[in-house]
Design a protein around this motif. Structure first.
Motif, PDB file in Angstrom:
ATOM      1  N   GLN A 136       0.955  -1.198   0.046  1.00  0.00           N
ATOM      2  CA  GLN A 136      -0.256  -0.749   0.258  1.00  0.00           C
ATOM      3  C   GLN A 136       0.614   1.278   0.081  1.00  0.00           C
ATOM      4  O   GLN A 136       1.795   1.319   1.041  1.00  0.00           O
TER       5      GLN A 136
ATOM      6  N   LYS B  29      -3.018   5.587  -1.155  1.00  0.00           N
ATOM      7  CA  LYS B  29      -2.742   4.230  -2.549  1.00  0.00           C
ATOM      8  C   LYS B  29      -3.902   3.428  -1.906  1.00  0.00           C
ATOM      9  O   LYS B  29      -3.840   3.614  -0.689  1.00  0.00           O
ATOM     10  N   GLU B  30      -4.645   3.135  -2.861  1.00  0.00           N
ATOM     11  CA  GLU B  30      -4.858   1.679  -2.559  1.00  0.00           C
ATOM     12  C   GLU B  30      -4.347   0.348  -1.771  1.00  0.00           C
ATOM     13  O   GLU B  30      -3.241   0.381  -2.402  1.00  0.00           O
TER      14      GLU B  30
ATOM     15  N   GLU C 190      -2.523  -2.906  -3.313  1.00  0.00           N
ATOM     16  CA  GLU C 190      -2.125  -3.187  -4.582  1.00  0.00           C
ATOM     17  C   GLU C 190      -1.426  -4.906  -4.546  1.00  0.00           C
ATOM     18  O   GLU C 190      -0.316  -5.208  -3.869  1.00  0.00           O
TER      19      GLU C 190
ATOM     20  N   GLU D 111       8.353   5.111  -6.362  1.00  0.00           N
ATOM     21  CA  GLU D 111       7.250   4.702  -6.746  1.00  0.00           C
ATOM     22  C   GLU D 111       6.976   3.502  -6.120  1.00  0.00           C
ATOM     23  O   GLU D 111       5.712   3.412  -5.687  1.00  0.00           O
TER      24      GLU D 111
END
Length: 117
Positions: free
Chosen positions: A41, A45-46, A48, A90
């Protein structure tokens, strides 16, 4: 009772390889019907799903990070591993390991990984 614990570095430099280990107690990674996964996570954000491995050793990967991802298991140590190559900022996230034991899921506590120079 199954318990999971993630461990690894908290800080990784860009272009390096991230290696995480999930140690398992109270259950076997080779038990029929169990599926094990790595999930992350990023901040804000969601969740993943990264990939997973079945009780028979079959691996499955999310299409996006597949080329950089390797999931394996050490049956003698009852542990799962995640290797993520060529990391970028990222990839900064809390990383979790998880096992599906129908009808429930069991999660580790998560480990924070920051990718920064």
């Amino acid at each position: 009772q199954v318990q999971l614990h993630e461990s690894g570095p908290n800080l990784v430099k860009p272009s390096q390889t991230l290696s995480l280990i999930c140690t398992v107690s109270g259950g076997s990674i080779t038990k029929n019907g169990h599926h094990w996964s790595w999930v992350r996570q990023p901040p804000g954000k969601e969740l993943e799903w990264i990939g997973g491995i079945g009780y028979d050793g079959s691996t499955y990967y999310s299409p996006s990070p597949k080329s950089r991802t390797s999931i394996s298991r050490d049956t003698s140590e009852n542990a799962l591993t995640l290797q993520l190559n060529s990391v970028t900022p990222e990839d900064t996230a809390v990383y979790y390991c998880e096992v599906e034991i129908p009808p429930i899921d069991v999660w580790g506590q998560g480990t924070q990984v920051t990718v920064s120079s």
